[in-house]
Design an enzyme around this catalytic site. Sequence first.
Site, PDB file in Angstrom:
ATOM      1  N   ASP A  83     -16.964 -15.743 -57.308  1.00 47.61           N
ATOM      2  CA  ASP A  83     -16.188 -14.563 -56.947  1.00 47.61           C
ATOM      3  C   ASP A  83     -15.068 -14.900 -55.978  1.00 47.61           C
ATOM      4  O   ASP A  83     -14.108 -14.139 -55.836  1.00 47.61           O
ATOM      5  CB  ASP A  83     -17.110 -13.508 -56.326  1.00 47.61           C
ATOM      6  CG  ASP A  83     -16.401 -12.187 -56.090  1.00 47.61           C
ATOM      7  OD1 ASP A  83     -15.922 -11.593 -57.068  1.00 47.61           O
ATOM      8  OD2 ASP A  83     -16.313 -11.757 -54.921  1.00 47.61           O
ATOM      9  N   LEU A  89     -13.562  -4.768 -54.577  1.00 46.60           N
ATOM     10  CA  LEU A  89     -12.154  -4.486 -54.825  1.00 46.60           C
ATOM     11  C   LEU A  89     -11.313  -5.750 -54.965  1.00 46.60           C
ATOM     12  O   LEU A  89     -10.090  -5.663 -55.092  1.00 46.60           O
ATOM     13  CB  LEU A  89     -11.584  -3.631 -53.686  1.00 46.60           C
ATOM     14  CG  LEU A  89     -12.198  -2.236 -53.524  1.00 46.60           C
ATOM     15  CD1 LEU A  89     -11.633  -1.545 -52.290  1.00 46.60           C
ATOM     16  CD2 LEU A  89     -11.939  -1.378 -54.750  1.00 46.60           C
ATOM     17  N   ARG A  90     -11.965  -6.896 -54.931  1.00 45.35           N
ATOM     18  CA  ARG A  90     -11.205  -8.136 -55.014  1.00 45.35           C
ATOM     19  C   ARG A  90     -10.465  -8.252 -56.352  1.00 45.35           C
ATOM     20  O   ARG A  90      -9.359  -8.782 -56.410  1.00 45.35           O
ATOM     21  CB  ARG A  90     -12.140  -9.331 -54.794  1.00 45.35           C
ATOM     22  CG  ARG A  90     -11.403 -10.633 -54.551  1.00 45.35           C
ATOM     23  CD  ARG A  90     -12.332 -11.734 -54.090  1.00 45.35           C
ATOM     24  NE  ARG A  90     -12.704 -11.546 -52.694  1.00 45.35           N
ATOM     25  CZ  ARG A  90     -13.950 -11.469 -52.258  1.00 45.35           C
ATOM     26  NH1 ARG A  90     -14.955 -11.542 -53.111  1.00 45.35           N
ATOM     27  NH2 ARG A  90     -14.199 -11.311 -50.978  1.00 45.35           N
ATOM     28  N   GLY A  91     -11.068  -7.755 -57.423  1.00 45.96           N
ATOM     29  CA  GLY A  91     -10.415  -7.806 -58.728  1.00 45.96           C
ATOM     30  C   GLY A  91      -9.134  -6.993 -58.765  1.00 45.96           C
ATOM     31  O   GLY A  91      -8.122  -7.426 -59.334  1.00 45.96           O
ATOM     32  N   VAL A 119      -6.422  -8.953 -56.600  1.00 43.83           N
ATOM     33  CA  VAL A 119      -5.936 -10.178 -57.240  1.00 43.83           C
ATOM     34  C   VAL A 119      -5.047  -9.854 -58.441  1.00 43.83           C
ATOM     35  O   VAL A 119      -4.016 -10.505 -58.664  1.00 43.83           O
ATOM     36  CB  VAL A 119      -7.122 -11.068 -57.655  1.00 43.83           C
ATOM     37  CG1 VAL A 119      -6.650 -12.218 -58.531  1.00 43.83           C
ATOM     38  CG2 VAL A 119      -7.835 -11.602 -56.424  1.00 43.83           C
TER      39      VAL A 119
END
Length: 423
Positions: free
Chosen positions: A280, A361-363, A366
């Site tokens: 991740d 919320l990293r997706g 990015v």
Amino acid sequence: MASLLGTSSSAIWASPSLSSSSSTPSTSPICFRPGKLFGSKLNAGIQIRPKKNRSRYHVSVMNVATEINSTEQVGKFDSKKSARPVYPFAAIVGQDEMKLCLLLNVIDPKIGGVMIMGDRGTGKSTTVRSLVDLLPEINVVAGDPYNSDPIDPEFMGVEVRERVEKGEKVPVIATKINMVDLPLGATEDRVCGTIDIEKALTEGVKAFEPGLLAKANRGILYVDEVNLLDDHLVDVLLDSAASGWNTVEREGISISHPARFILIGSGNPEEGELRPQLLDRFGMHAQVGTVRDPDLRVKIVEERARFDSDPKDFRETYKTEQDKLQDQISTARANLSSVQIDRELKVKISRVCSELNVDGLRGDIVTNRAAKALAALKGKDRVTPDDVATVIPNCLRHRLRKDPLESIDSGVLVSEKFAEIFS
């Protein structure tokens, strides 16, 4: 996409600072001459006594790596012609997805790196190492082992920050972004750095020898066969990737330094899966397959044979295209801050992530960054749905929850959901 990345080109930027195997103890800013420290011999059989009226446990911060002459550091970069040749980036045939992910991370390091998974012998390591040709220059504080930024406090070591806060003018040099290889057999001390406890107790000085994480600050850390990396080193990478700082704790002594780097990993899925916590942390995920077209396979074999027989001539053949790609990246980095993305596109990106049950919320973050970097690479000032469609499978496919009964590739699921929402 092929026209964007170029068909084939060649150039070499060969510097000892870009390859840990080619650097030498006499020039590396984080190595020490054998048997010497601060100009005096190490205590080989000689007992060093603390100074009179000085507490044995009074510790002052002093980084031995900062004692390097800045002219010696400059000389290190002038010796780049002596390093071994590297296969040129744009001469890689095919593998557009992998090359695009690498280029986007060079344009915007905050994307968070890229994980490359694919069959053995498909050029994963060769492509990553050839990226050094295209790395731009950055300003660093001369003589600093952490490549500290002379302006941004977030990328400064503790000592440099203290000097700047006092109003001291620090010497600045321009150098290419560093690429550091992390070997599978590396020890934790070599990765994190180590503290000379005896010197700390006898002389009251924190004698810290920086490791690979210090050298990779503001650069690229590459781990080949990352899925085979020992668990204790994976924990170190997770900690540094999460906080942006590396802290060495030993015998009650603590030293911290910035460790913000682009994490690039490659591996073969048949040799084992990567821990989900580390997976991740990679901003993007590229899948590499074996080339099936016989004509392309012959071309790859012929190009490799030419490079092996005469690397210098091979690079010169593609120098023009390689320089063009390098200029394109520099322009994209300069224009990245001016690229805009409409709120409507942001909402649709978040809808895709939500309906695919992507954790966290990293997706979302990015995908927005990668789309802007792609628009900058194309020379545009606004993100379009086509830009999002190109990058969103690479940003989300490794974040989906694994279903052992699902036969469809996760990247296809992302593309189908994108088509449904953006239609």
